[in-house]
Design a protein around this motif. Structure first.
Motif, PDB file in Angstrom:
ATOM      1  N   MET A 124       0.836  -1.198   0.000  1.00 11.10           N
ATOM      2  CA  MET A 124       0.000   0.000   0.000  1.00 11.10           C
ATOM      3  C   MET A 124       0.871   1.249   0.000  1.00 11.10           C
ATOM      4  SD  MET A 124      -3.030  -1.506   0.769  1.00 11.10           S
ATOM      5  CE  MET A 124      -4.067  -0.250   1.510  1.00 11.10           C
ATOM      6  N   CYS A 125       0.314   2.337  -0.574  1.00 11.19           N
ATOM      7  CA  CYS A 125       1.019   3.627  -0.522  1.00 11.19           C
ATOM      8  C   CYS A 125       0.329   4.526   0.511  1.00 11.19           C
ATOM      9  CB  CYS A 125       0.992   4.317  -1.876  1.00 11.19           C
ATOM     10  SG  CYS A 125       1.736   5.965  -1.804  1.00 11.19           S
ATOM     11  N   PRO A 126       1.073   5.015   1.505  1.00 16.96           N
ATOM     12  CA  PRO A 126       0.458   5.861   2.533  1.00 16.96           C
ATOM     13  C   PRO A 126       0.096   7.246   1.995  1.00 16.96           C
ATOM     14  CG  PRO A 126       2.840   5.783   2.846  1.00 16.96           C
ATOM     15  CD  PRO A 126       2.525   4.852   1.707  1.00 16.96           C
ATOM     16  N   ASP A 127       0.696   7.660   0.888  1.00 13.44           N
ATOM     17  CA  ASP A 127       0.510   9.032   0.401  1.00 13.44           C
ATOM     18  C   ASP A 127      -0.680   9.169  -0.547  1.00 13.44           C
ATOM     19  OD1 ASP A 127       2.661   9.592   1.928  1.00 13.44           O
ATOM     20  OD2 ASP A 127       4.111   9.615   0.278  1.00 13.44           O
ATOM     21  N   CYS A 128      -0.804   8.232  -1.515  1.00  9.97           N
ATOM     22  CA  CYS A 128      -1.896   8.377  -2.502  1.00  9.97           C
ATOM     23  C   CYS A 128      -2.970   7.315  -2.334  1.00  9.97           C
ATOM     24  CB  CYS A 128      -1.336   8.344  -3.920  1.00  9.97           C
ATOM     25  SG  CYS A 128      -0.752   6.715  -4.430  1.00  9.97           S
ATOM     26  N   GLY A 129      -2.776   6.360  -1.404  1.00 11.09           N
ATOM     27  CA  GLY A 129      -3.793   5.328  -1.196  1.00 11.09           C
ATOM     28  C   GLY A 129      -3.724   4.199  -2.218  1.00 11.09           C
ATOM     29  N   THR A 131      -2.874   0.748  -4.223  1.00 14.38           N
ATOM     30  CA  THR A 131      -2.717  -0.651  -3.799  1.00 14.38           C
ATOM     31  C   THR A 131      -2.069  -1.404  -4.936  1.00 14.38           C
ATOM     32  OG1 THR A 131      -4.704  -0.583  -2.444  1.00 14.38           O
ATOM     33  CG2 THR A 131      -3.979  -2.739  -3.144  1.00 14.38           C
ATOM     34  N   TYR A 132      -1.010  -2.166  -4.618  1.00 23.07           N
ATOM     35  CA  TYR A 132      -0.247  -2.829  -5.678  1.00 23.07           C
ATOM     36  C   TYR A 132       0.110  -4.260  -5.298  1.00 23.07           C
ATOM     37  CZ  TYR A 132       0.439   2.140  -6.585  1.00 23.07           C
ATOM     38  OH  TYR A 132       0.225   3.475  -6.781  1.00 23.07           O
ATOM     39  N   HIS A 133       0.538  -5.020  -6.305  1.00 17.85           N
ATOM     40  CA  HIS A 133       1.185  -6.307  -6.078  1.00 17.85           C
ATOM     41  C   HIS A 133       2.671  -5.996  -5.896  1.00 17.85           C
ATOM     42  CE1 HIS A 133       2.793 -10.338  -7.006  1.00 17.85           C
ATOM     43  NE2 HIS A 133       1.598 -10.773  -6.620  1.00 17.85           N
ATOM     44  N   VAL A 141       8.877   1.766  -4.064  1.00 19.28           N
ATOM     45  CA  VAL A 141       8.517   3.179  -4.191  1.00 19.28           C
ATOM     46  C   VAL A 141       7.340   3.335  -5.148  1.00 19.28           C
ATOM     47  CG1 VAL A 141       9.329   5.506  -4.747  1.00 19.28           C
ATOM     48  CG2 VAL A 141      10.918   3.844  -3.767  1.00 19.28           C
ATOM     49  N   CYS A 142       6.304   4.034  -4.680  1.00 18.72           N
ATOM     50  CA  CYS A 142       5.111   4.302  -5.487  1.00 18.72           C
ATOM     51  C   CYS A 142       5.451   5.314  -6.579  1.00 18.72           C
ATOM     52  CB  CYS A 142       4.036   4.862  -4.559  1.00 18.72           C
ATOM     53  SG  CYS A 142       2.482   5.245  -5.381  1.00 18.72           S
ATOM     54  N   PRO A 143       4.723   5.285  -7.726  1.00 20.52           N
ATOM     55  CA  PRO A 143       4.945   6.320  -8.748  1.00 20.52           C
ATOM     56  C   PRO A 143       4.798   7.727  -8.172  1.00 20.52           C
ATOM     57  CG  PRO A 143       3.474   4.622  -9.588  1.00 20.52           C
ATOM     58  CD  PRO A 143       3.737   4.276  -8.153  1.00 20.52           C
ATOM     59  N   CYS A 144       4.009   7.896  -7.113  1.00 18.93           N
ATOM     60  CA  CYS A 144       3.821   9.226  -6.516  1.00 18.93           C
ATOM     61  C   CYS A 144       4.994   9.601  -5.618  1.00 18.93           C
ATOM     62  CB  CYS A 144       2.515   9.283  -5.719  1.00 18.93           C
ATOM     63  SG  CYS A 144       2.647   8.703  -4.016  1.00 18.93           S
ATOM     64  N   GLY A 145       5.901   8.657  -5.377  1.00 19.36           N
ATOM     65  CA  GLY A 145       7.053   8.932  -4.513  1.00 19.36           C
ATOM     66  C   GLY A 145       6.901   8.357  -3.114  1.00 19.36           C
TER      67      GLY A 145
HETATM   68 ZN    ZN Z   1       1.470   6.663  -3.954  1.00 18.44          ZN
END
Ligand code: ZN
Ligand code: ADP
Ligand code: ADP
Length: 205
Positions: A124-129, A131-133, A141-145
């Motif tokens: 999970m990404c805490p910044d943008c919410g 959800t990924y495999h 690292v999420c695409p949003c950083g």
């Molecule tokens: Zn994110």
């Protein structure tokens, strides 16, 4: 339009909810996300809920129903909403009937062995919410950083209990809504795009 997404943990409810809600221009209401926000903000409700989530049990019906009532009164719900992870008990479904009328219930069906793999690989990404495999962004690292993390209740011991709780308390909702005639089932074993397509077709959207 007022919709419910039903399915076991890891079925893809959150993933589909984001897509369907955006497509229809309605609010996405995840009681799980709301509870995790309370925990992050260290509110009295969050402190009470944390121990329950960590065990994979359900938060009491009264608390959840109160939360949902407040949420659907907000202005972004005027055009409709999509529940993700609510209702989870027959008592919640009965309470919901006294508050509003649901148009369709979408039941996502997935083989048990896939559920366990999906949940243990979920990040999970805490910044943008998001959800990924885990394999999508192996560097974490999420695409949003944002820095991806694993949910505490996605650990294996808790997952087994969540699946048992689903079978005992939530699966009876399938028959509950089937009897009302507004439930349809989609094949959640298919790809994310394919599941979205099947839901959209069945909604006629
Ligand atoms: Zn994110
Ligand atoms: P998942 O999408 O993997 O099924 P959720 O994010 O919906 O998980 O829920 C996480 C946890 O939050 C649940 O295991 C439960 O403890 C609590 N929870 C979420 N929604 C409800 C609800 N409607 N009723 C009771 N507990 C809930
Ligand atoms: P739920 O909200 O029902 O617990 P999620 O939407 O969080 O489920 O999905 C659980 C995990 O499975 C996530 O890591 C997600 O990226 C992945 N996932 C969701 N749908 C599919 C699908 N159709 N095929 C493969 N993986 C999926």
């Amino acid at each position: 339009m007022k919709l419910i997404l039903l399915g076991p943990p890891g079925a893809g409810k959150g993933t589909q909810a984001v897509r369907i809600a955006a497509r229809l221009g309605i609010a996405h209401i995840s009681t799980g996300d709301m509870l995790r926000a309370e925990i992050r903000n260290d509110t009295p409700l969050g402190r009470m809920a944390k121990a329950i989530l960590d065990k994979g049990e359900l938060v009491s019906d009264d608390v959840i129903i109160g939360m949902v009532k407040n949420r659907i009164a907000m202005s972004d719900c005027a055009r409709g909403f999509l529940f993700d992870g609510f209702p989870r008990t027959v008592a919640q479904a009965e309470a919901l009937e006294t508050i509003t009328q649901i148009d369709h219930v979408i039941n996502i069906e997935v083989q048990l062995n896939r559920l366990i793999d999906r949940i243990s690989s979920r990040r999970m990404c805490p910044d943008c919410g998001g959800t990924y495999h885990v394999s999508q962004y192996p560097d974490g690292v999420c695409p949003c950083g944002g820095k991806l993390y694993q949910r505490d209740d996605d650990r294996e011991e808790t997952v087994k209990n969540r699946l048992t709780v689903y079978e005992q308390k939530t699966a009876p909702l399938i028959a509950f809504y089937q009897k009302q005639g507004n439930l349809f089932t989609v094949n959640g074993d298919a790809s994310i795009d394919q599941v979205e397509l099947e839901i959209s077709e069945k909604l006629g959207a």
